[in-house]
Design an enzyme around this catalytic site. Structure first.
Site, short mmCIF file in Angstrom:
data_model
loop_
_atom_site.label_atom_id
_atom_site.label_comp_id
_atom_site.label_asym_id
_atom_site.label_seq_id
_atom_site.Cartn_x
_atom_site.Cartn_y
_atom_site.Cartn_z
N PRO A 138 -39.20 -48.86 -3.16
CA PRO A 138 -39.29 -49.23 -1.74
C PRO A 138 -38.28 -50.29 -1.31
O PRO A 138 -38.35 -50.77 -0.18
CB PRO A 138 -40.71 -49.77 -1.63
CG PRO A 138 -40.98 -50.34 -2.98
CD PRO A 138 -40.28 -49.45 -3.97
N GLU A 139 -37.34 -50.65 -2.18
CA GLU A 139 -36.42 -51.75 -1.88
C GLU A 139 -35.67 -51.56 -0.56
O GLU A 139 -35.44 -52.52 0.20
CB GLU A 139 -35.42 -51.95 -3.03
CG GLU A 139 -36.02 -52.60 -4.27
CD GLU A 139 -36.58 -51.59 -5.26
OE1 GLU A 139 -36.73 -51.94 -6.44
OE2 GLU A 139 -36.88 -50.44 -4.84
N ALA A 140 -35.24 -50.30 -0.28
CA ALA A 140 -34.46 -50.07 0.94
C ALA A 140 -35.25 -50.42 2.20
O ALA A 140 -34.66 -50.80 3.23
CB ALA A 140 -34.01 -48.61 1.00
#
Length: 281
Positions: A138-140
């Site tokens: 989920p970093e983006a």
């Protein structure tokens, strides 16, 4: 060798030939904080060195998360960015240690495995997941990028699948990743998770330790080799295995129609050989 280490954020337990390493910060979803990384390195280094351990089970405490990734509170500290940069190198050390462990690692995925936790799961040799578990990068969604785990993920997932994961940041189910070949078993309950993990660990623990070490090591070593080099290397590894007492015992047992009696290690596990380029001047 002394017993399992006593650590602040990781629990280590040992049954015959099987060590269980537990990320023990369930209230925080078992994040990869500086302390967690330090303790994981210490726990796995002990497992690698211990003759008592033939298989490692890696899991998280609680029933919500295997590991939710990095400790995001570290981004709010006043620590210089250079210090954070150096601290993140422990993730590099962790993934290299897991690859060089010389013993199979079963990921018992008891809950969500996200971001760095997804990379930690993919660093295991086999994965058994409860069906409620989800996986993803989920970093983006936070304006970040899963750089620290990208190399591990790229060795475990198809290119287009991984790019979709990293670019869109969606969560994927355990069943979806089983269909892609990443997860080995998906189970419906925690009880089944324990039973299936224990059954696989027990089977692995009966395998000849020296052969598992050579074979597992060759699997990871050959993945970055040119094809012809890989074939020559694996040719040499098979000859090494064929010279072992375990191989001779296995063949004898086959013809005598009985279970083989393999040797088990009696001393500390040796350090792995340096990778190409390491130690060169």
């Amino acid at each position: 060798m002394s017993g399992p280490p006593r650590l602040e954020q990781v629990l280590v337990g040992v049954e015959p030939r099987v060590a269980t390493v537990i990320l023990d910060r369930a209230d925080q979803r078992n994040p990869l904080s500086d302390g967690m990384l330090r303790d994981l390195l210490a726990a796995l280094a002990w497992c690698r060195a211990s003759a008592e351990v033939g298989v490692v089970v890696l899991t998280g405490a609680g029933d919500r998360a295997f590991c939710a990734g990095a400790d995001l509170s570290s981004f709010e500290t006043e620590a210089p960015e250079l210090d954070r940069h150096r601290g993140r190198h422990r993730i590099v050390e962790l993934f290299l240690l897991m690859q060089d462990l010389g013993k199979p690692v079963i990921g018992r995925i008891n809950g969500h495995a996200l971001a760095g936790g997804f990379g930690l799961a993919c660093s295991c040799d086999l994965l058994v997941a409860v069906e409620q578990a989800t996986f993803g990068t989920p970093e983006a969604n936070l304006g970040l990028w899963p750089a620290m785990v990208q190399a591990v993920l790229a060795r475990n997932l198809p290119r287009k699948v991984l790019l979709e994961m990293m670019l869109l940041g969606d969560r994927w189910t355990a069943s979806q990743l089983k269909d892609l070949g990443l997860v080995n078993r998906v189970v419906g309950s925690r009880e089944e998770l324990d039973a299936v993990t224990s059954e696989i660990a027990a089977r692995l623990a009966r395998r000849p330790a020296a052969i598992v070490e050579i074979g597992r090591g060759s699997f990871y070593a050959q993945q970055d080799m040119e094809f012809r080099v890989a074939l020559e290397y694996l040719h040499s590894q098979l000859s090494l295995i064929s010279l072992s007492e375990d191989a001779k015992e296995g063949v004898r047992a086959f013809f005598e129609k009985r279970e083989p009696r393999f040797e088990q290690p009696s001393g500390p596990h040796p350090d792995p050989p340096p990778r190409r380029g390491e130690g060169e001047t």
